[in-house]
Design an enzyme around this catalytic site. Structure first.
Site, PDB file in Angstrom:
ATOM      1  N   GLY A   1     -26.240  -4.818  40.037  1.00  0.00           N
ATOM      2  CA  GLY A   1     -24.688  -4.330  40.612  1.00  0.00           C
ATOM      3  C   GLY A   1     -24.052  -4.905  39.584  1.00  0.00           C
TER       4      GLY A   1
ATOM      5  N   LYS B   1     -24.801  -2.854  34.071  1.00  0.00           N
ATOM      6  CA  LYS B   1     -25.196  -2.729  32.852  1.00  0.00           C
ATOM      7  C   LYS B   1     -25.363  -1.465  32.268  1.00  0.00           C
ATOM      8  CE  LYS B   1     -30.032  -2.459  34.852  1.00  0.00           C
ATOM      9  NZ  LYS B   1     -31.204  -3.207  35.114  1.00  0.00           N
TER      10      LYS B   1
END
Lengths: 336, 691
Positions: free
Chosen positions: B45, B48
């Site tokens: 979350g 990335k």
């Protein structure tokens, strides 16, 4: 395999590693690389590593290249990302690369071949085998074990095994394979300089076994997946001669074929002393080679001498007349 | 490129007013400006994908080659491609499911129209990829991204041998190619191992792991029927949607079937399903058309439903990191969410089996190499005749050996390469020991009285672990920890008992072993589809079968009734068998024949023994693959006496490879009996697939 930065740059510039067959991009030839090395010595790039990551414009300016040459070089050098896969594939098969920039590059190539020494070598097995003394055995592909030529080949190879000399040859069928197989079967060692299909060769059970036992070394200046090309077969002959202390031509055609061309080149360049099988039944090429300076080699003469093959060949290849006392017999070994 | 300069680009990508999250710019800076190599450990979350998409965009603007992203899962790739397009980065994927698009993608790559190519690690070694796709990228790679980098480490919870290919490629990459490795779950030991393997120039960047809003709970319910009943009772009380994680394929199917029977919208999800089925199930959950997916770890990383309210574990997972990662799928975009772990008695048996079968035994690997050394190329099928090892074990061993460079695959044949190889026994032993220790740690977690979230993130080497105030140990849980409705519990027990198995007939002989001619078995000599009452030793009848076979040396009458009920009420084979016969053994009174006689009596049809065993055979379960199993018994039985004509019920206690049933059915059919309906008390446990 671990390549130094210099070696990596050379492999990118001078080999087909990671270049797709259909691509128009060609690696630098030996001649082109030699010319580039000269230009590098006058430039800010003291080593091949320095070339990596440079744009075509910089290369063009610093190395005085044409626009096309610079673009080609930049493209060759920029493929390191994808070449990593190709290098890994070679590694997976057990193949390695050694370049002129590496410490373990065979010194004989540099000494004897000089600027003709191959820039990139692909190999399988123990490279250190090149440090041993050896005899090159070359000849026609048309020879079989049952011919007098074949039997001669076997006998020389047996002597090499007995006297702990490498047999160096080309891995082709005929004389090459007979000589290499014989020396290996007699617990000796062999070096094969392949003109093609190195990757296929090491999938053969017999070859694989000898390589893994470190008794056979296979080398090639050509990509392991390369197929047969006459020009390549011819150009690698000098490497065979350069690795050896003595060379023996078993059977040669006259003025055609790889054996003839290679032997003539050796006589001219003097990579190693050239012996030629002599006798009543030898082909015309042999007789002509003898006329051109090859040294005659008769098996029974060597056997009568009672000395090792190495001593025999050494003595025969020196121009002074030498007498040899063995037990109570004296032999005059130099024949005019 | 400075952060200020990149900000407009970020906003162009995700919207006005957007800013970089903690650590995001630093990663981009390291990769794009400093051209260095980085391992990023950030919780799920954190964002990335945005980071590597933006980095790709910046590198492409500098005329660098495209990004190559390695990631393990299909579902991840589909989502990522869509996201990438939305933010102006053109993405493509090459995987086994989109073969029709490959040639179009190749063209796009050649025309420099692809910014990022997503592939799985197996593809790194794929002939087509190496011969066509890589050259189409003009052999240039600007950025190499390794997703789920913890898969590299065999100290990690999800070691994948194919990730070793990545390690080897990265080691051959020149310094001019940047490398970005990402993971959400890696403790210090795994991080250190990853750095050691990938590149000593790999820097590390870590973020905090505590998950706000996620309320954790552990409930110990020994028996499966209790846990099934608990699910049926409590799932309706949970708002929203979720995932129920199971350890095995059979369990995921069982849970889904049970909950469906109770009127709840739950679909199974596991690796035995086709790609289309899996995509459909994922989509159903994403669209809130189902309450939950009952899934194995096949529903993996990258599946992202931000409003997933609950993650329930039906069984205890093998280690803390896996649990953290799986439970972490809940509540990414919610204020509260729930993670419940139901721990049962069978968990240890299953987990220990996974540990035991994780690696092919070194002896097998060495044997494979010996066999290959004597040959010039063997297919996996041919290898099965030489090596007594299951197909899946053989596959595992071959893959590891290939990754280690001990063999090369050319078309479908394996060749011994030149690289010497010895099994690193100490290494495997260490890993196995570590896995058992992790099992114990997980048991500790289930029993702990301290904050559950703090326990988890501390195991992941997060220095900022603190009491969460929300878990069942920090505050009061709401859901009950027992099943309140005894009828529901009884219904669950019944359900488990009705969990029969189908015995699909074999159609083809293995290489080198056959009756009659090789190849296909003639249709009129094949068996019909059969039934097995249970899975050996599993909850339901399976336990009773195991008891009968080894403890009591007699199968109980309860099993006879259960079998009769299955045959007459549910299966109802047509035409109904006119006689019963059984697979004999050389012992005087066999359990199977005794059972078959009683079964025949209840079914009110005659029992006739028409088969005789003429030589002793080593137990079939020691024969690890199809070719060996068939070879073991092919000439061990003969038909004696007259075979009654007409349909036959062929009874055995356990079926595994089905060769015994196939060969005996063939012989009975040959002699005029038939059609032949196989029936067994159980299907062998613990074999994933029999080829």
């Amino acid at each position: 395999m671990h390549l130094s930065q210099d070696a990596h740059a050379i492999v990118m510039a001078c080999s087909y590693v990671g270049i797709d067959r259909r691509s128009a991009l060609q690696p630098l030839t030996l001649k082109e690389w030699n010319a580039l090395v000269v230009k590098m010595s006058d430039s800010v790039f003291s080593t091949p590593t320095g070339l990596l990551g440079q744009s075509a414009e910089i290369l063009q300016k610093e190395l005085q290249l044409s626009v096309e040459e610079a673009q080609r070089l930049a493209k060759l050098l920029d493929r390191g990302g994808a070449a990593a896969f190709a290098l890994q594939q070679l590694d997976d098969q057990g193949l390695w690369i050694v370049t002129r920039a590496d410490d373990n590059y065979p010194p004989r190539f540099k000494e004897k071949l000089k600027s003709q020494a191959p820039v990139v070598l692909f190999g399988a097995g123990r490279l250190a085998l090149v440090d041993r003394k050896g005899v090159a055995i070359v000849g026609s592909r048309a020879v079989s074990e049952n011919d007098p030529a074949g039997k001669f080949t076997e006998r020389i190879a047996e002597l090499c095994a007995r006297d702990k000399l490498n047999v160096i040859s080309g891995g082709a069928k005929g004389v090459d394979i007979i000589s290499m197989r014989t020396v290996l079967q007699r617990d000796g060692k062999a070096i094969g300089v392949m003109s093609d299909s190195l990757a296929k060769k090491i999938r053969e059970r017999e070859a694989r076994q000898y390589v893994m036992e470190e008794r056979m070394l296979l080398l090639s200046p050509f990509h392991p997946d390369a197929g047969f090309q006459v020009a390549n077969a011819m150009s690698r002959n000098k490497m065979i001669y350069a690795l050896a202390d003595y060379a023996v031509v078993v059977s040669s055609d006259f003025e055609k074929g790889g054996t003839w061309a290679g032997a003539i080149e050796n006589l001219r360049q003097k990579y190693s002393p050239l012996f030629v099988r002599t006798g009543d039944d030898v082909p015309e090429g042999n007789r002509k080679l003898l006329e051109k300076g090859g040294l005659p080699l008769e098996l029974h003469e060597q056997e009568r001498s009672g000395v090792s093959l190495e001593s025999f060949l050494e003595l025969k290849s020196t121009p002074e007349q030498v007498s040899l006392k063995v037990a109570d017999r004296q032999f005059d070994l130099f024949e005019k | 490129m400075t952060k200020e300069q990149a900000l407009p680009l970020l906003q162009q990508m995700i919207g006005e007013g957007a800013t970089f999250r903690d650590g995001q710019w630093e990663v981009i800076d390291t990769i794009v400006n400093k051209r260095q190599r980085l391992l990023v450990v950030q919780r799920t979350g954190w964002g990335k994908s945005l980071v590597y998409f933006l980095a790709t965009r910046l590198l492409r603007d500098q005329n660098r080659g495209p990004t190559l992203l390695i990631s393990p899962l299909l579902s991840l790739m589909r989502n990522q491609i869509l996201m990438a397009e939305k933010i102006g980065v053109s993405a493509a994927t090459i995987n086994s499911a989109n073969q029709k698009e490959w040639s179009a993608i190749e063209t796009k790559l050649q025309n420099e129209e692809v910014d990022i190519l997503l592939i799985s690690p197996e593809r790194l070694n794929n002939e087509h990829f190496l011969a066509k796709i890589l050259p189409a990228m003009q052999s240039r790679i600007g950025l190499f991204v390794v997703d789920e980098a913890h898969c590299i480490s065999d100290w990690g919870h999800d070691f994948r041998p194919d990730y070793q290919r990545i390690v080897r490629i990265v080691q051959q990459l020149p310094k001019t190619v940047s490398v970005l490795a990402l993971t959400a779950t890696a403790n210090d030991r795994v991080v250190n191992d990853t750095v050691k393997q990938l590149s000593k120039d790999l820097q590390t960047s870590r973020g905090p792991l505590m998950r706000e809003g996620l309320r954790l709970r552990n409930i110990i319910l020994d028996e499966q029927d209790e846990r099934l009943a608990w699910l049926a009772e409590n799932l309706p009380k949970l708002p929203g949607s979720g995932i129920i994680y199971c350890l095995t394929v059979a369990d995921s199917v069982r849970v889904a079937n049970w909950l469906q029977q109770r009127g709840l919208a739950v679909l199974a999800y596991n690796a035995d399903m086709s790609t289309e089925e899996r995509i459909a199930a994922e989509d159903a959950l994403l669209a809130n058309q189902v309450k939950a997916l009952s899934a194995t770890v096949a529903l993996g990383m990258g599946f992202d439903k931000p409003d997933l309210y609950f993650v329930i574990h039906f069984q205890r997972p093998g280690n803390i990191v896996a649990y953290y990662q799986q439970v972490g799928r809940a509540g990414r975009a919610l204020k509260t969410s729930v993670g419940i772990l139901l721990a049962g008695k069978e968990d240890d048996r299953i987990l220990n089996h996974f540990i035991d079968s994780a690696f092919a035994p070194p002896d097998v690997m060495e044997e494979i190499l010996l066999v290959l050394e004597k040959s010039e190329g063997l297919t996996i099928r041919a290898l099965q005749s030489h090596i007594n090892c299951s197909f899946s074990m053989l596959e595992k061993a071959l893959r590891l050996l290939e990754i280690d460079g001990a063999l090369i695959k050319k078309k479908s044949a394996f060749h011994r390469s030149l690289n010497p190889w010895t099994a690193n026994r100490a290494h495997y032993e260490r890993i196995t020991l570590n896995r058992r220790l992790e099992l114990e740690k997980m048991k500790e977690y289930v029993k702990t009285h301290e904050c559950l979230m703090a326990f988890l993130v501390r195991e992941l080497s997060d220095p900022h672990a603190h009491a969460c105030g929300r878990c069942a140990n920090c505050s009061t849980p709401t859901l009950p920890n027992r099943v309140s409705d005894p009828e529901l519990l009884e219904a669950a027990r019944q359900f488990l008992r009705n969990d029969f198995q189908i015995i699909t007939p074999r159609h083809q002989w293995p290489a080198e072993v056959h009756l009659g001619s090789a190849g296909n078995i003639p249709v009129d000599l094949q068996n019909q589809e059969g039934r097995a009452l249970s899975i050996y030793d599993d909850p339901g009848w399976g336990k009773l079968v195991a008891q009968g076979k080894y403890r009591d040396k007699r199968f109980s009458d309860i099993l006879v009734s259960a079998a009769a009920e299955l045959i007459t009420q549910k299966w109802k084979p047509k035409p109904f068998p006119r006689f019963v016969t059984a697979v004999p053994s050389l012992r005087a009174v066999s359990l199977v024949e005794d059972f078959a006689q009683r079964l025949a009596s209840v079914l009110k049809i005659p029992y006739t023994q028409v088969i005789s065993k003429i030589r002793e055979t080593p137990p079939q379960k020691r024969m690890a693959n199809s070719a060996h199993q068939a070879k073991n018994i092919i000439d061990a039985f003969v038909i004696t006496g007259n075979v009654p004509s007409g349909p036959c019920l062929l009874v055995d206690d356990i079926f595994d490879s089905k060769w015994t049933l196939t060969i005996l059915g063939y012989k009975i059919n040959e002699k005029g009996g038939g059609p032949v309906f196989p029936f067994t008390l159980a299907r062998a446990a613990d074999r994933k697939t029999l080829e």
